[in-house]
Design an enzyme around this catalytic site. Structure first.
Site, mmCIF file in Angstrom:
data_model
loop_
_atom_site.group_PDB
_atom_site.id
_atom_site.type_symbol
_atom_site.label_atom_id
_atom_site.label_comp_id
_atom_site.label_asym_id
_atom_site.label_seq_id
_atom_site.Cartn_x
_atom_site.Cartn_y
_atom_site.Cartn_z
ATOM 1 N N PRO A 6 -2.432 -11.842 10.324
ATOM 2 C CA PRO A 6 -2.680 -11.656 11.754
ATOM 3 C C PRO A 6 -2.844 -10.179 12.072
ATOM 4 O O PRO A 6 -2.238 -9.326 11.415
ATOM 5 C CB PRO A 6 -1.397 -12.202 12.406
ATOM 6 C CG PRO A 6 -0.365 -12.183 11.331
ATOM 7 C CD PRO A 6 -1.101 -12.358 10.029
ATOM 8 N N ASP A 7 -3.662 -9.874 13.060
ATOM 9 C CA ASP A 7 -3.819 -8.484 13.484
ATOM 10 C C ASP A 7 -2.821 -8.220 14.620
ATOM 11 O O ASP A 7 -2.975 -8.732 15.734
ATOM 12 C CB ASP A 7 -5.262 -8.221 13.940
ATOM 13 C CG ASP A 7 -5.510 -6.724 14.106
ATOM 14 O OD1 ASP A 7 -4.709 -6.051 14.777
ATOM 15 O OD2 ASP A 7 -6.511 -6.229 13.548
ATOM 16 N N ILE A 8 -1.788 -7.466 14.314
ATOM 17 C CA ILE A 8 -0.685 -7.270 15.267
ATOM 18 C C ILE A 8 -1.154 -6.448 16.460
ATOM 19 O O ILE A 8 -0.849 -6.765 17.612
ATOM 20 C CB ILE A 8 0.504 -6.592 14.542
ATOM 21 C CG1 ILE A 8 0.965 -7.502 13.407
ATOM 22 C CG2 ILE A 8 1.647 -6.306 15.507
ATOM 23 C CD1 ILE A 8 1.818 -6.831 12.369
ATOM 24 N N PHE A 51 -3.846 3.023 15.309
ATOM 25 C CA PHE A 51 -4.219 4.083 14.381
ATOM 26 C C PHE A 51 -5.401 3.619 13.558
ATOM 27 O O PHE A 51 -5.573 2.413 13.345
ATOM 28 C CB PHE A 51 -3.042 4.446 13.464
ATOM 29 C CG PHE A 51 -2.204 5.560 14.022
ATOM 30 C CD1 PHE A 51 -1.474 5.376 15.183
ATOM 31 C CD2 PHE A 51 -2.162 6.799 13.393
ATOM 32 C CE1 PHE A 51 -0.711 6.402 15.715
ATOM 33 C CE2 PHE A 51 -1.400 7.835 13.916
ATOM 34 C CZ PHE A 51 -0.677 7.634 15.075
ATOM 35 N N ASN A 78 0.844 -1.204 0.000
ATOM 36 C CA ASN A 78 0.000 0.000 0.000
ATOM 37 C C ASN A 78 0.876 1.251 0.000
ATOM 38 O O ASN A 78 2.099 1.154 -0.027
ATOM 39 C CB ASN A 78 -0.944 -0.023 1.207
ATOM 40 C CG ASN A 78 -0.175 -0.082 2.505
ATOM 41 O OD1 ASN A 78 0.565 0.819 2.838
ATOM 42 N ND2 ASN A 78 -0.342 -1.181 3.238
HETATM 43 O O1 C5P Z 1 -8.288 -2.692 11.132
HETATM 44 P P1 C5P Z 1 -7.424 -1.574 10.652
HETATM 45 O O2 C5P Z 1 -6.377 -2.012 9.676
HETATM 46 O O3 C5P Z 1 -8.168 -0.376 10.156
HETATM 47 O O4 C5P Z 1 -6.675 -1.082 11.987
HETATM 48 C C1 C5P Z 1 -5.656 -0.179 11.961
HETATM 49 C C2 C5P Z 1 -4.810 -0.347 13.180
HETATM 50 O O5 C5P Z 1 -4.517 -1.714 13.406
HETATM 51 C C3 C5P Z 1 -3.445 0.307 13.019
HETATM 52 O O6 C5P Z 1 -2.980 0.673 14.282
HETATM 53 C C4 C5P Z 1 -2.602 -0.814 12.438
HETATM 54 O O7 C5P Z 1 -1.224 -0.627 12.709
HETATM 55 C C5 C5P Z 1 -3.156 -2.013 13.172
HETATM 56 N N1 C5P Z 1 -3.132 -3.274 12.422
HETATM 57 C C6 C5P Z 1 -2.285 -4.280 12.805
HETATM 58 N N2 C5P Z 1 -2.297 -5.485 12.143
HETATM 59 C C7 C5P Z 1 -3.135 -5.692 11.120
HETATM 60 C C8 C5P Z 1 -4.017 -4.684 10.715
HETATM 61 C C9 C5P Z 1 -3.988 -3.472 11.382
HETATM 62 O O8 C5P Z 1 -1.504 -4.078 13.749
HETATM 63 N N3 C5P Z 1 -3.122 -6.857 10.491
#
Ligand code: C5P
Length: 405
Positions: free
Chosen positions: A306-308, A326, A211
């Site tokens: 994975p959602d970090i 964020f 992106n």
């Molecule tokens: O769900 P979304 O992508 O809109 O959320 C944004 C927030 O989640 C940001 O802080 C981003 O760094 C974090 N994020 C993450 N891992 C992901 C997706 C988003 O840490 N896979």
């Protein structure tokens, strides 16, 4: 006010010419510059240029009777508020990491009690070599600060990390170090983890899903936290930015690498997830480069990354006391940010509108900070200013021992 004094060690590399511009910037800012030119450095720039710009004599030789009579090398090493090594070659870094002292530059680095700031410059392979990685780590553990290197095209024709940071960036790092009060910074002794930049998810050996994130906001926050005294681990996807001074950067490409690096960096007092993590990655990476053919375009199946942020928020005993996320939203900013706060389990959400593509990659930002207490709208400002304000808010939350959650 007392004049700041810098001892500038110029090593041997093509980037040595940038040391001249750095000298000019420092002198213009009223900083006294006392140059040391290594034998290899003297192959790239002349003592005459350096001396003229520094308005001081250039020292080159450990065994120079004249130099030693005027000021011995031990006194020389203590005569500065800061030692700057630019360019810091692989050789100079190796010598300093191992305590070698066989010329004036290395002896000075061993004998000094002043802080040291290095601006590395070398071929990408040399920078990535395990020996240099070890040396950089040792130097960092010894308290040496780094600015750069940048990523980009090199004089040797290769591409990657190893280009010396630009004189302006080194100058800014020097001034930040010189102006930082020695102790009593609000984040002294704290460790903060920051994620920044995009992730790049491979499709085949040459293509990635990524992106437009530039990393500017995350890098700005890492720099602002370091300026407040925090030890900062910056886990960064691919960006063109130099690591801010005093920040420990771990470069990653994919979301899963970013997640592993974040988990490896714990424990931390706070985590700030600024990275624009790719929500999906190709289910399988094609082994060979995909080619056009009669069968039409390939189907690329995606799986969720994975959602970090959510993972760090639910890290059990290792959960940082303050977790900040964020939210870049194109519409329904407030409702989406509030929902995200709950869904991710973090403490604050810093929301900004990316409608119209204005923020991503740009220099300015307009944010609303959401926490359990409500919403705080900040005036539009450049990303550096937003970073400073956020770092101060983080410092206040950690210092007041708030039960953030
Ligand atoms: O769900 P979304 O992508 O809109 O959320 C944004 C927030 O989640 C940001 O802080 C981003 O760094 C974090 N994020 C993450 N891992 C992901 C997706 C988003 O840490 N896979």
């Amino acid at each position: 006010m007392k004049q700041n004094r810098v001892l500038l060690i110029v090593g041997g590399g093509v980037a040595a010419y940038k040391a001249l511009e750095l000298t000019r910037l420092l002198r213009k800012a009223g900083v006294a510059v006392r140059p040391i030119l290594t034998a290899a450095g003297a192959r790239f720039v002349t003592a005459l240029s350096l001396s003229a710009l520094a308005e001081d004599m250039v020292r080159t030789d450990l065994f120079s009777l004249g130099n030693e009579a005027e000021m011995g090398h031990i006194a020389l090493s203590r005569s500065a508020d800061l030692i700057v090594v630019a360019p810091a070659t692989a050789d100079l870094m190796a010598k300093a990491a191992h305590g070698l002292a066989d010329d004036l530059a290395s002896t000075t680095l061993l004998a000094t009690d002043a802080p040291v700031l290095m601006a590395p410059a070398m071929n990408v392979r040399m920078w990535l070599h395990p020996a240099t990685r070890r040396n950089a780590q040792t130097l960092q553990d010894d308290g040496v600060k780094f600015v750069g290197p940048d990523d980009g095209a090199m004089a040797c024709g290769e591409h990657g990390p190893g280009r010396m940071a630009e004189p302006q960036a080194i100058f800014a790092a020097v001034m930040a170090t010189l102006n930082a009060p020695a102790a009593d910074l609000p984040l002294n002794g704290r460790h903060v983890l920051v994620t920044a930049g995009p992730t790049a998810e491979p499709i085949d050996p040459v293509r990635v899903l990524t992106n437009r994130s530039s990393g500017k906001q995350g890098y700005g926050i890492a720099a602002a936290l370091a300026e407040l005294g925090a030890r900062v681990t910056l886990v960064s996807g691919p960006t063109a930015l130099a690591a801010p001074a005093g920040v420990d950067r771990i470069a990653v490409e994919t979301a899963r690498q970013m997640q592993a690096a974040c988990e490896g960096a714990l424990p931390a007092d706070a985590a700030v997830c600024v990275a624009a993590v790719s929500d999906w990655r190709p289910d399988a990476v094609f082994a060979g480069k995909l080619k056009k053919g009669p069968g039409g375009p390939p189907a690329i199946a995606l799986v969720e990354n994975p959602d970090i942020l959510a993972g760090l928020s639910a890290a059990g005993p290792l959960r940082p006391r303050l977790v900040v996320g964020f939210a870049a939203e194109t519409d329904d900013l407030e409702a989406n940010a509030q929902a995200k706060l709950k869904r991710k389990g973090c403490d604050w959400i810093v929301a900004n509108s990316v409608a119209g593509g204005a923020v991503m990659g740009g220099d300015d930002n307009e944010v609303i900070v959401f926490d359990a207490a409500g919403a705080e709208r900040w005036p539009p400002a450049d990303k550096a200013e937003v970073s400073r304000r956020l770092a101060e808010r983080i410092a206040a939350a950690l210092t007041h021992g708030d039960k953030v959650r």
